[in-house]
Design an enzyme around this catalytic site. Sequence first.
Site, short mmCIF file in Angstrom:
data_model
loop_
_atom_site.label_atom_id
_atom_site.label_comp_id
_atom_site.label_asym_id
_atom_site.label_seq_id
_atom_site.Cartn_x
_atom_site.Cartn_y
_atom_site.Cartn_z
N ILE A 164 0.86 -1.18 0.00
CA ILE A 164 0.00 0.00 0.00
C ILE A 164 0.90 1.23 0.00
O ILE A 164 1.75 1.40 0.87
CB ILE A 164 -1.00 0.00 1.18
CG1 ILE A 164 -1.90 1.23 1.09
CG2 ILE A 164 -0.31 -0.16 2.53
CD1 ILE A 164 -3.12 1.16 2.01
N CYS A 213 23.14 -3.76 -46.00
CA CYS A 213 21.75 -3.57 -45.55
C CYS A 213 20.86 -4.68 -46.10
O CYS A 213 19.92 -5.13 -45.45
CB CYS A 213 21.24 -2.22 -46.02
SG CYS A 213 22.15 -0.84 -45.34
N GLU A 240 0.29 5.18 -0.60
CA GLU A 240 -0.66 6.28 -0.80
C GLU A 240 0.01 7.57 -0.33
O GLU A 240 -0.09 7.95 0.82
CB GLU A 240 -1.94 5.98 -0.01
CG GLU A 240 -2.64 4.69 -0.42
CD GLU A 240 -3.17 4.73 -1.86
OE1 GLU A 240 -3.53 5.83 -2.33
OE2 GLU A 240 -3.21 3.66 -2.49
N LYS A 241 0.73 8.18 -1.25
CA LYS A 241 1.65 9.25 -0.85
C LYS A 241 0.91 10.50 -0.37
O LYS A 241 1.47 11.34 0.30
CB LYS A 241 2.55 9.62 -2.04
CG LYS A 241 3.36 8.46 -2.58
CD LYS A 241 4.38 7.93 -1.60
CE LYS A 241 5.64 8.75 -1.59
NZ LYS A 241 6.70 8.13 -0.74
N MET A 278 7.74 -1.01 -47.70
CA MET A 278 8.65 0.00 -47.16
C MET A 278 7.76 1.04 -46.49
O MET A 278 7.29 1.97 -47.12
CB MET A 278 9.50 0.63 -48.25
CG MET A 278 9.99 -0.31 -49.33
SD MET A 278 10.56 -1.93 -48.80
CE MET A 278 12.29 -1.68 -48.69
N SER A 303 14.74 0.35 -2.24
CA SER A 303 14.86 0.78 -3.64
C SER A 303 16.33 0.87 -4.00
O SER A 303 17.09 1.55 -3.32
CB SER A 303 14.21 2.16 -3.84
OG SER A 303 12.86 2.08 -3.51
N LYS A 310 22.30 -7.44 -36.18
CA LYS A 310 23.34 -7.63 -37.20
C LYS A 310 24.18 -6.38 -37.31
O LYS A 310 23.67 -5.27 -37.29
CB LYS A 310 22.65 -7.93 -38.53
CG LYS A 310 23.49 -7.69 -39.75
CD LYS A 310 22.59 -7.44 -40.94
CE LYS A 310 23.39 -6.91 -42.12
NZ LYS A 310 23.88 -5.54 -41.89
#
Length: 540
Positions: A44, A465, A46-47, A290, A114, A365
Amino acid sequence: MVFAKEDVNYSLYLVTDSTMLPPGTTLYSQVEAGLKNGVTLVQIREKDTETGSFIEEALDVQKICKKYNVPLIINDRIDVAMAIDADGVHVGQQDMPIPMVRKLLGPSKIIGWSVGKPSEVETLAKWGPDMVDYIGVGTLFPTLTKKNPKKSPMGPQGAIAVLDALEEYKASWCRTVGIGGLHPDNIQRVISQCVATNGKRSLDGISLVSDIMAAPDACAATVRLREMIDRTKYQFVDCELNESFPTAVSIKSVISQVSSNRPLVQHVTNKVHQNFGANVTLALGSSPIMSEIQSEVSELARIPNASLLLNTGSVAPIEMLKAAINAYNEVNRPITFDPVGYSATETRLCLNNNLLTYGQFACIKGNSSEILFLAKLNNDKMKGVDAGSGKNDDALLARATQIVAFKYKTIAVCTGEHDFIADGTFGGECKLSSGTAGVTAEGLPCVMIENGSIPIMGDITASGCSLGSTIASFVGGLDPTGNLFDAVVGAVLLYKTAGKLASTRCQGSGSFHVQLIDALYQLFHENKPEKWSASLKKFN
Ligand SMILES: Cc1ncc(COP(=O)(O)OP(=O)(O)O)c(N)n1
Ligand SMILES: Cc1ncsc1CCOP(=O)(O)O
Ligand SMILES: [Mg+2]
């Protein structure tokens, strides 16, 4: 009720926030919906709630948790945790110091901390196993839920650094949950990529707020999260190494699959490559599109056998690139990533790093400079977008390819005079746990492709490419049970054989372009890999 710490299931950890409740829901209805559908731990948080109300809410949430036999953790408030005899607390770097928290709560309560960087792991390791029971590793991705975050998002690579530190400082008791901006489009990647470099531990859980608390249907949201967490394949945690290597027979099967599945290959690539890439794709029996239209990527990704080639030589905006990655990751369709000129400029370095953190790729790649840089074996700034002029020995390139494959849980391809391909994607159903597989990069299957040099390849545009187009066609055309390693190795072998064949037939670079497409078409439709000039050998 006292929960034995070793029994705590961190896999789906809900942190509450009443400020984001949808209409018609309450803190309690969202928590109960989560608990009914697979939430395994509740905090819980809830700031904005005054102490009196916070205690009332905590007592009510505690009643619901008890019904489901799930521990309740209190955010920040050690006094409230003691007052209601909660199962533990979670504190951050700016909250009450851990030794003080432990002194007040006693040895049996769960304490979470944290942690955002390895130095904080060193501190908890010095305190020893009686202090911190688990750490919240984050903030992984951007989130609006936590106000005024002290650090910028760390991404999966930041979490790996924290997991590595837990191994380095031998904090084996400490469990871990990822937190921050976690949602269905990134959870699988977080779980599969966030593994310590020594393969001995992954995250023990996913912690989140808004995906459930802000969900109009919290039941459905939780079911989806639970299902995703339970089915995601985890790399290197209690998994067996794939010992199989590609053969002419397995590559023949890949080509048959591509031929019958006719994949749609969406190219997000540079202008120079577009036309040639489309023709190469067509020569391989696949359908090119494309498209850099952000609003259609989800639709394209859902077309059967869709495959995305992301070549960052393109100028598409980052939002479009991320939307494409999201769309293909969300439906588990393969993305081939070609970080052209990976670190040639700050702009490219930042863009490519951003995308590498943001997406899960079937194949990455690059040329030797790009792969060495990705593996952090060569931090010199690349000169231009071509491979560095330095001659790197085969063993170094093979190791770099294995490191990239391991780090990003992908098939890594390093192109050059010899090509190297390593498999960091093996399957194996594993659960969220601190694994014992102990697999490391150098243990990964790796092959070297030999075919002799083809100097004229460098005299035409988009030859590198277009190997990306070939790989994207092959991985896109696989059956669901198809093998990615076979597909990528087959694509490289075919492409190099075609290059060699075209070089014997052409009159110069102009006709080489045409001959290369002809050779690809001919070899693909013949489907006789046993006759190809390019060959592979195991490099382990
Ligand atoms: C599981 C989990 N991880 C991290 C946090 C963040 O805690 P903290 O750093 O104390 O920040 P606030 O939550 O107090 O804003 C958490 N609460 N839970
Ligand atoms: C409490 C906390 N600590 C780091 S991020 C965060 C909030 C995560 O919320 P969301 O899951 O909605 O991103
Ligand atoms: Mg706090």
